[in-house]
Design a protein around this motif. Structure first.
Motif, PDB file in Angstrom:
ATOM      1  N   ILE A  54       0.866  -1.177   0.000  1.00 47.37           N
ATOM      2  CA  ILE A  54       0.000   0.000   0.000  1.00 47.37           C
ATOM      3  C   ILE A  54       0.905   1.231   0.000  1.00 47.37           C
ATOM      4  N   GLU A  55       0.939   1.958  -1.097  1.00 47.63           N
ATOM      5  CA  GLU A  55       1.895   3.064  -1.219  1.00 47.63           C
ATOM      6  C   GLU A  55       1.571   4.220  -0.282  1.00 47.63           C
ATOM      7  N   SER A  56       0.308   4.550  -0.151  1.00 41.91           N
ATOM      8  CA  SER A  56      -0.105   5.696   0.645  1.00 41.91           C
ATOM      9  C   SER A  56      -0.163   5.346   2.131  1.00 41.91           C
ATOM     10  N   ASP A  57       0.488   6.165   2.954  1.00 48.08           N
ATOM     11  CA  ASP A  57       0.393   5.967   4.400  1.00 48.08           C
ATOM     12  C   ASP A  57      -1.038   6.151   4.890  1.00 48.08           C
ATOM     13  N   ASP A  58      -1.721   7.111   4.310  1.00 47.38           N
ATOM     14  CA  ASP A  58      -3.109   7.362   4.715  1.00 47.38           C
ATOM     15  C   ASP A  58      -3.993   6.159   4.415  1.00 47.38           C
ATOM     16  N   GLU A  59      -3.798   5.555   3.240  1.00 47.76           N
ATOM     17  CA  GLU A  59      -4.602   4.378   2.898  1.00 47.76           C
ATOM     18  C   GLU A  59      -4.259   3.203   3.805  1.00 47.76           C
ATOM     19  N   ALA A  60      -2.961   3.002   4.060  1.00 49.76           N
ATOM     20  CA  ALA A  60      -2.553   1.906   4.944  1.00 49.76           C
ATOM     21  C   ALA A  60      -3.146   2.086   6.335  1.00 49.76           C
ATOM     22  N   LYS A  61      -3.101   3.319   6.845  1.00 48.30           N
ATOM     23  CA  LYS A  61      -3.658   3.602   8.165  1.00 48.30           C
ATOM     24  C   LYS A  61      -5.168   3.384   8.181  1.00 48.30           C
ATOM     25  N   ALA A  62      -5.839   3.792   7.111  1.00 47.92           N
ATOM     26  CA  ALA A  62      -7.294   3.611   7.037  1.00 47.92           C
ATOM     27  C   ALA A  62      -7.657   2.131   7.035  1.00 47.92           C
ATOM     28  N   ILE A  63      -6.865   1.309   6.356  1.00 47.68           N
ATOM     29  CA  ILE A  63      -7.122  -0.127   6.337  1.00 47.68           C
ATOM     30  C   ILE A  63      -6.965  -0.707   7.741  1.00 47.68           C
TER      31      ILE A  63
END
Length: 258
Positions: A161-170
């Motif tokens: 997951i490239e985006s930190d925001d997306e990884a955190k949301a997951i």
């Protein structure tokens, strides 16, 4: 009638490359070619794969023995090798329930044949994607009690997951429905050495899905809202080690939901 999964061996895939680096045989020439390229750049990567696996063993044992966890959701499990999560967990707690999740068709084919269980426990497999936490939790609830403490394992996959925001949301979507006292355990590649950056560059030239390194500081932010278990974010060889191993550029952490 048994339905066979069609597997494309021409495209190198993460699970099979990692299986090759761990000394496994469930891989294709395309996977071995990428693995060999990476090993030319970073000869120690096979050792890193082994040391990361040893971290998984230690953390699962900690969760089962010291934390008393009896439910494990292992997302991005990869191909079955030695010391799989269910083997470690059920050796300590025979009644442990483990749900494996992966989206690689080859993992699906092998998991159903190889991931067995003790009579007291349960082992199940879901063919699903990390990016759909709600579907994972919905299906896992058919095997695990959603009201009981659960350990979520995401070993070596948040880097996809490239985006930190997306990884955190997951992470947040996975942990939010779980009860207080549940755990998140992970490791991923760090960006602190040139060797690791070069190996990842080679990996991303051919393999799918792509992989993105993170600094220890960025990994720590993924645990915002969770209580980090000592010793916090460290190299996998420094998380409650049982032997003196060199520090490697693979970082890990375990967090507990308040």
């Amino acid at each position: 009638m048994e339905v066979r999964v069609t597997v494309d061996g021409s495209t190198p895939l993460t699970a099979r490359i990692w299986n090759y680096l761990l000394g496994g045989t469930d891989n294709f020439p395309a996977d071995r070619a990428v693995g060999d390229q990476i090993l030319q750049s970073l000869p120690a990567l096979a050792a890193s794969a082994r040391l990361s696996r040893q971290y998984l063993v230690r953390v699962v044992r900690f969760l089962a023995v010291e934390a008393g966890v009896r439910q494990f959701l292992d997302i991005g499990t990869g191909l079955p090798t030695a010391d799989n999560t269910h083997e470690v967990a059920q050796a300590a707690a025979p009644d442990a329930r483990i749900v494996y999740v992966d989206n690689d068709p080859l993992v699906q084919e092998h998991a159903r044949a190889l991931l067995t269980s003790t009579p007291q426990g349960v082992t199940a497999y879901l063919h699903a994607d990390l990016r759909d936490p709600e579907a994972i939790l919905h299906e896992a609830a058919k095997v695990m009690d959603p009201d009981k403490i659960t350990a979520v394992l995401v070993m070596g996959i948040l880097g996809h997951i490239e985006s930190d925001d997306e990884a955190k949301a997951i992470i947040d979507r996975l942990m939010a429905p779980l009860p207080s006292g549940s755990y998140l355990a992970m490791y991923d590649g760090g960006d602190t050495t040139e060797d690791n950056r070069e190996a990842t560059r080679i990996w991303n030239l051919s393999a799918e899905p792509k992989y993105h390194l993170r600094s220890p500081e960025r990994i720590a932010k993924l645990f915002d809202g969770l209580e980090l278990v000592e010793p916090g974010v460290v190299s996998v060889t420094r998380w409650r080690p049982e032997a003196d191993e060199p520090v490697i550029d693979q970082y890990c952490a375990v967090g507990r939901k308040p």
